[in-house]
Every structure is written in structure tokens, then in C-alpha cells.
Design a protein around this motif. Sequence first.
Motif, mmCIF file in Angstrom:
data_model
loop_
_atom_site.group_PDB
_atom_site.id
_atom_site.type_symbol
_atom_site.label_atom_id
_atom_site.label_comp_id
_atom_site.label_asym_id
_atom_site.label_seq_id
_atom_site.Cartn_x
_atom_site.Cartn_y
_atom_site.Cartn_z
ATOM 1 N N ALA A 121 0.824 -1.210 0.000
ATOM 2 C CA ALA A 121 0.000 0.000 0.000
ATOM 3 C C ALA A 121 0.858 1.260 0.000
ATOM 4 C CB ALA A 121 -0.934 -0.005 1.210
ATOM 5 N N LEU A 122 2.044 1.178 0.594
ATOM 6 C CA LEU A 122 2.958 2.319 0.635
ATOM 7 C C LEU A 122 3.777 2.461 -0.649
ATOM 8 C CD1 LEU A 122 4.370 1.991 4.274
ATOM 9 C CD2 LEU A 122 2.751 3.716 3.433
ATOM 10 N N GLY A 123 3.662 1.493 -1.557
ATOM 11 C CA GLY A 123 4.421 1.545 -2.806
ATOM 12 C C GLY A 123 5.776 0.873 -2.731
ATOM 13 N N HIS A 124 6.065 0.164 -1.635
ATOM 14 C CA HIS A 124 7.352 -0.516 -1.483
ATOM 15 C C HIS A 124 7.252 -2.029 -1.661
ATOM 16 C CE1 HIS A 124 9.816 2.898 -0.141
ATOM 17 N NE2 HIS A 124 8.726 3.327 0.484
ATOM 18 N N GLY A 125 6.055 -2.576 -1.571
ATOM 19 C CA GLY A 125 5.858 -4.003 -1.780
ATOM 20 C C GLY A 125 5.405 -4.260 -3.207
ATOM 21 N N HIS A 126 6.048 -5.214 -3.888
ATOM 22 C CA HIS A 126 5.757 -5.456 -5.299
ATOM 23 C C HIS A 126 5.591 -6.949 -5.564
ATOM 24 C CE1 HIS A 126 6.840 -1.293 -6.155
ATOM 25 N NE2 HIS A 126 7.944 -1.476 -5.455
ATOM 26 N N SER A 127 4.760 -7.248 -6.538
ATOM 27 C CA SER A 127 4.586 -8.635 -6.958
ATOM 28 C C SER A 127 4.725 -8.734 -8.472
ATOM 29 C CB SER A 127 3.212 -9.168 -6.533
ATOM 30 O OG SER A 127 2.158 -8.376 -7.061
ATOM 31 N N VAL A 128 5.195 -9.889 -8.902
ATOM 32 C CA VAL A 128 5.204 -10.247 -10.323
ATOM 33 C C VAL A 128 4.328 -11.482 -10.451
ATOM 34 C CG1 VAL A 128 6.603 -10.961 -12.297
ATOM 35 C CG2 VAL A 128 7.531 -9.314 -10.644
ATOM 36 N N GLU A 129 3.315 -11.397 -11.286
ATOM 37 C CA GLU A 129 2.352 -12.477 -11.423
ATOM 38 C C GLU A 129 2.511 -13.165 -12.776
ATOM 39 O OE1 GLU A 129 0.884 -8.987 -9.132
ATOM 40 O OE2 GLU A 129 0.876 -9.204 -11.321
ATOM 41 N N VAL A 130 2.368 -14.473 -12.789
ATOM 42 C CA VAL A 130 2.459 -15.259 -14.011
ATOM 43 C C VAL A 130 1.125 -15.983 -14.200
ATOM 44 C CG1 VAL A 130 3.694 -17.093 -15.218
ATOM 45 C CG2 VAL A 130 4.947 -15.522 -13.727
ATOM 46 N N TRP A 131 0.515 -15.759 -15.362
ATOM 47 C CA TRP A 131 -0.824 -16.273 -15.640
ATOM 48 C C TRP A 131 -0.796 -17.223 -16.828
ATOM 49 C CZ3 TRP A 131 -4.503 -14.107 -12.307
ATOM 50 C CH2 TRP A 131 -4.124 -12.922 -11.659
ATOM 51 N N GLN A 132 -1.698 -18.192 -16.791
ATOM 52 C CA GLN A 132 -1.893 -19.095 -17.921
ATOM 53 C C GLN A 132 -3.392 -19.373 -18.050
ATOM 54 O OE1 GLN A 132 -0.522 -23.332 -17.821
ATOM 55 N NE2 GLN A 132 0.797 -22.661 -19.512
ATOM 56 N N ASP A 133 -3.933 -19.008 -19.182
ATOM 57 C CA ASP A 133 -5.369 -19.184 -19.427
ATOM 58 C C ASP A 133 -6.213 -18.553 -18.316
ATOM 59 O OD1 ASP A 133 -4.766 -20.668 -21.738
ATOM 60 O OD2 ASP A 133 -4.624 -22.521 -20.588
ATOM 61 N N GLY A 134 -5.778 -17.399 -17.833
ATOM 62 C CA GLY A 134 -6.532 -16.668 -16.831
ATOM 63 C C GLY A 134 -6.310 -17.106 -15.401
ATOM 64 N N ASP A 135 -5.508 -18.142 -15.193
ATOM 65 C CA ASP A 135 -5.225 -18.635 -13.841
ATOM 66 C C ASP A 135 -3.842 -18.178 -13.386
ATOM 67 O OD1 ASP A 135 -7.644 -20.048 -13.655
ATOM 68 O OD2 ASP A 135 -6.771 -21.769 -14.715
ATOM 69 N N LEU A 136 -3.730 -17.814 -12.102
ATOM 70 C CA LEU A 136 -2.442 -17.451 -11.523
ATOM 71 C C LEU A 136 -1.667 -18.740 -11.259
ATOM 72 C CD1 LEU A 136 -0.661 -15.134 -10.365
ATOM 73 C CD2 LEU A 136 -1.725 -15.610 -8.143
ATOM 74 N N VAL A 137 -0.570 -18.929 -11.985
ATOM 75 C CA VAL A 137 0.162 -20.194 -11.888
ATOM 76 C C VAL A 137 1.562 -20.018 -11.295
ATOM 77 C CG1 VAL A 137 -1.102 -21.280 -13.769
ATOM 78 C CG2 VAL A 137 0.986 -19.972 -14.280
ATOM 79 N N GLY A 138 1.921 -18.804 -10.947
ATOM 80 C CA GLY A 138 3.229 -18.576 -10.341
ATOM 81 C C GLY A 138 3.448 -17.101 -10.098
ATOM 82 N N GLY A 139 4.534 -16.810 -9.400
ATOM 83 C CA GLY A 139 4.864 -15.415 -9.149
ATOM 84 C C GLY A 139 5.862 -15.265 -8.026
ATOM 85 N N LEU A 140 6.139 -14.026 -7.701
ATOM 86 C CA LEU A 140 7.059 -13.704 -6.613
ATOM 87 C C LEU A 140 6.682 -12.353 -6.041
ATOM 88 C CD1 LEU A 140 9.185 -11.331 -7.747
ATOM 89 C CD2 LEU A 140 10.121 -13.277 -8.974
ATOM 90 N N TYR A 141 7.196 -12.072 -4.845
ATOM 91 C CA TYR A 141 6.992 -10.751 -4.267
ATOM 92 C C TYR A 141 8.249 -10.315 -3.525
ATOM 93 C CZ TYR A 141 6.371 -12.492 0.545
ATOM 94 O OH TYR A 141 6.567 -13.048 1.787
ATOM 95 N N GLY A 142 8.369 -9.012 -3.319
ATOM 96 C CA GLY A 142 9.529 -8.482 -2.627
ATOM 97 C C GLY A 142 9.328 -7.022 -2.283
ATOM 98 N N VAL A 143 10.414 -6.404 -1.856
ATOM 99 C CA VAL A 143 10.371 -5.043 -1.323
ATOM 100 C C VAL A 143 11.419 -4.192 -2.038
ATOM 101 C CG1 VAL A 143 10.713 -3.612 0.735
ATOM 102 C CG2 VAL A 143 9.612 -5.858 0.930
ATOM 103 N N SER A 144 11.036 -2.990 -2.435
ATOM 104 C CA SER A 144 11.993 -2.047 -3.017
ATOM 105 C C SER A 144 12.290 -0.944 -2.018
ATOM 106 C CB SER A 144 11.448 -1.455 -4.319
ATOM 107 O OG SER A 144 10.305 -0.643 -4.073
ATOM 108 N N LEU A 145 13.551 -0.551 -1.972
ATOM 109 C CA LEU A 145 13.982 0.554 -1.109
ATOM 110 C C LEU A 145 15.223 1.155 -1.736
ATOM 111 C CD1 LEU A 145 13.541 2.094 1.574
ATOM 112 C CD2 LEU A 145 15.121 0.471 2.642
#
Length: 245
Positions: A121-145
Motif C-alpha cells: 500500500a505504501l508503494g514498497h511491496g511489489h509482486s510479479v504475477e504469471v498467468w496461464q489461461d486466466g489462472d495465476l500459476v506462479g509469481g514472486l513478491y519483494g520489497v523495493s527501497l
Amino acid sequence: MLIARACALCYARCMNSRDSAVSEITPEVLLRAYACGIFPMAESADDPTLFWVEPEMRGVIPLEGFRISSRLARTVRSDAFTVTVNRAFKAVMAGCAAPQVGREDTWINKRIRDLYGGLHALGHGHSVEVWQDGDLVGGLYGVSLGRAFFGESMFHRVRDASKVALVHLVARLIAGGFELLDTQYVTDHLKTFGAVEISRRRYTALLDKAIKGEPADFARLPVEHPISGTDALAIIATRGGGFAP
């Protein structure tokens, strides 16, 4: 001096009492902790308490010379997956917290989810989402500073999904002017991408440099629509990244 006091505060309150950590850590305190080189974990997903971690040896993936296998590069280039950013942060965290083959339990408890949701919510937490046929099939998250990105966790439900997420993350970090990709620890899986262990002293020096001055821009690449795998690989190639056998 403020950061140093925050570090001391974190250690005094949280290393000595996990119960106090539950009630006193906020997203803002968490950012100060990252600036000091420490991060929170839980014993298990069901454990309501947290503890601070500062490894003697720290895992990092150098953005120069990021390694990608030829097979994975073909998968990335094929755009078999659709890759998005910051669209499903909570769902990615839930995927990372869920049991997987060879990993029956994780350190991501409800308090971790709430804290990192606050960072998002503060703009420091980020996710990368990987989709296949509309389903979330993988991803990662982390923090930027500053110009540092702290990778927290990744998951996959389909082969290569988390690897594709990491490739797209590295392209985004390079394009955005990041200098440090922290993986906390090194695994055999991460070694295939060039991950290495460095001493706490070396890590602290890199971290101090990365959080000073003009911050990087995680949104330098578009966040409104996906970029192609070909574009991601081309960006990585500008920093010496290439294919490993």
C-alpha cells in the motif's frame, strides 16, 4: 543516526520478545529494518510471532551477467505465460505461503501477510504475477527501497512459472536503475541464475550504497500492460546477461 536507532529498537524489542514483535512492528519499522540489513520471519505459517534475521552470509543475484538457460529463454520468448506486475499482490503472497511439493510449511504467517500488504500500500511491496489461461500459476513478491530490491518468496503451480517471473523481475530492475537484488539465502535453484553468497560486511557496503541517493523506479517499464519475453531478454542482455547451458 535515525536508521541506527531504528536498528537498535528492532533488536531490543524483537530479538528478546516475539510477542512484542507481533504488536509493535509496522510497515515503516520494517522498511527501517531492511535499511539495516535485517528482515522478519516466523517459525511457521501458524506461528503468530516473528523474529529478526541477519544472516552471516547473504544471498544476492548480480544484475550484471544474470544467467538464463537456453531452454528457459525459449519459454520466456514464447510468451506461453502472461506476466503482470502489482495486480495480485495478496494472491501471490497466498501462493507463496501455500504448501508445495518438498515444502510442507512456510514462514509466511498472517502477520507477515499484513505487514507486506502494508508495504504494498505504501508503494514498497511489489509482486510479479504469471498467468496461464486466466489462472495465476506462479509469481514472486519483494520489497523495493532506494536502488535495492529484496526478494522474499516465489511459487509455481506450473513448470517454469516462477522462473519466468524472476526473469521479468530482473529485466524490470535493470530498466529501473536498481543495483542490488537480495535473495536473503542462496539455493541450488538460485545458483543457476548466478546467485552468490557474500559476507555480511560486503552486503552492508552494497546495501548502504544502494539506499543512498536517487531511488530506482520499479515502474520504469510499464505496469499497466505486460511486456513481451523478447523485450525482457533484450533488457537483460544490455547488462551482460546471457544463456547458460
